[in-house]
Design an enzyme around this catalytic site. Sequence first.
Site, PDB file in Angstrom:
ATOM      1  CG  ASN A  19       1.555  -0.898  -0.554  1.00  0.00           C
ATOM      2  OD1 ASN A  19       0.456  -1.729  -1.083  1.00  0.00           O
ATOM      3  ND2 ASN A  19       1.594  -0.927   0.329  1.00  0.00           N
ATOM      4  NE  ARG A 101       1.957  -4.995   1.682  1.00  0.00           N
ATOM      5  CZ  ARG A 101       0.306  -4.159   2.403  1.00  0.00           C
ATOM      6  NH1 ARG A 101      -0.219  -3.825   1.563  1.00  0.00           N
ATOM      7  NH2 ARG A 101       0.323  -5.366   3.404  1.00  0.00           N
ATOM      8  NE  ARG A 293      -7.154   8.809  12.359  1.00  0.00           N
ATOM      9  CZ  ARG A 293      -7.862  10.023  11.650  1.00  0.00           C
ATOM     10  NH1 ARG A 293      -8.545  10.874  12.371  1.00  0.00           N
ATOM     11  NH2 ARG A 293      -7.780   9.480  10.491  1.00  0.00           N
ATOM     12  CG  HIS A 346       0.869   8.267  14.059  1.00  0.00           C
ATOM     13  ND1 HIS A 346       1.941   8.835  13.955  1.00  0.00           N
ATOM     14  CD2 HIS A 346       0.775   7.250  12.949  1.00  0.00           C
ATOM     15  CE1 HIS A 346       2.598   8.893  12.950  1.00  0.00           C
ATOM     16  NE2 HIS A 346       2.139   7.831  11.917  1.00  0.00           N
ATOM     17  CD  GLU A 393       4.398  -1.902   4.940  1.00  0.00           C
ATOM     18  OE1 GLU A 393       3.840  -3.265   5.280  1.00  0.00           O
ATOM     19  OE2 GLU A 393       4.195  -0.600   5.306  1.00  0.00           O
TER      20      GLU A 393
END
Length: 410
Positions: A19, A101, A293, A346, A393
């Site tokens: 990826n 990907r 976050r 998360h 994925e």
Amino acid sequence: MSRASDRHATRGDLVLVLNCGSSSIKFALFDGGQDPLPRAPAWNGKVQGIGGPSPTYGETGIEPAPVELDADHPYRSALQRIREGVLARLDGRRLAAIAHRVVHGGSKYFAPVRVDAGVLDDLKGYIPLAPLHQPFALEAIDILLRERPDLPQVACFDTGFHHTLPIVEQLLPLPWDAWQRGLRRYGFHGLSYEYMATALPERHGDAARGRTVVAHLGSGASLCAMQGLRSVATTMGFSALDGLMMGTRTGALDPGAVLYLMEIEKLSLEEVGRILYHRSGLLGVSGISSEPRVIVGHEDDDGEAGERARLSLALYVRRIVREIGAMAAVLGGLDLLVFTAGVGEHNAFVRERVCADLAFLGVALDQGANAGNAAIISAAGSRVLVGVEPTNEEWIAARQAIAIVRDRTH
């Protein structure tokens, strides 16, 4: 990597998934000798900072460490480092294929395909539609095609899952000849949504086959409305700029604003591209970070810094809520809402704020379950089942590549 042509690929072979981004390569090695294919890779990790002053190499469970890359050919050098790791883990087995990907397959490629020179040329034509990812995946394929022409390179497309979109969801309100030239809404994050179509019925049974919205919230973000586990609507469109506000990307934007930047403020096409892809979204509004976050820790700051932090998260949540409402309208209601990807999996506070604004749909959270990132976070009385499901994925790409290789051997 050992010599392994597709003519001799067996069920004991391995498949490597790559990826590739502009400055990183995520890698995962799967054992094709087990049926079904294990969802956890036998080995995985990431090369980060490619092309920068301090690149690192890290395998899962091991602290990333500095790695020396060729300054003139950093991407090739990073691939070589991954190759060394693969060789050390073959243990008498062969590498059957490398799955990549590839973000955009255009109007021609929906199913995974083995890449040759002709396919590679076609895919290069879609680079302007996905400039953050497409060129780097294709660079890796190009390098490996030249170095290992016998080793199958399989392109797995992020647009493929959305091939089921009805035409009314694909059409753009442009002159008809634009449609004929391939200007249409394609949708992205398809490998993630394809995994959800496998994992959600395993966890939620028939509820997943009803009116489902999956929120893939990461540095890139989108929603997919599914009916019968098939994509019927999605927020990303012609390019990966559309839809939700993202880490550094705008999401849906009045095209008049782009015209203004170019015509009135005299910005070049390249400058506007940098704004839309790299300087907008959470980073652009907050001025702090592209990560929710991090931004949430500044909401109580004094002055402009705190105000921008609060506004950036409020806008981020508002765009998600607005688009979930649109997806529910297309579906005629909502049975299941699922959060996935880095932020979705998360960041409990993002889920809490989104779901609070979806109370009109009958969404109600179990605060303790949400705080613990549980698989089901809705309260017992919620009319909508709400879940958190890690995406995978890489496993989807590995499975697609193995199917391609085996088809060619029978």
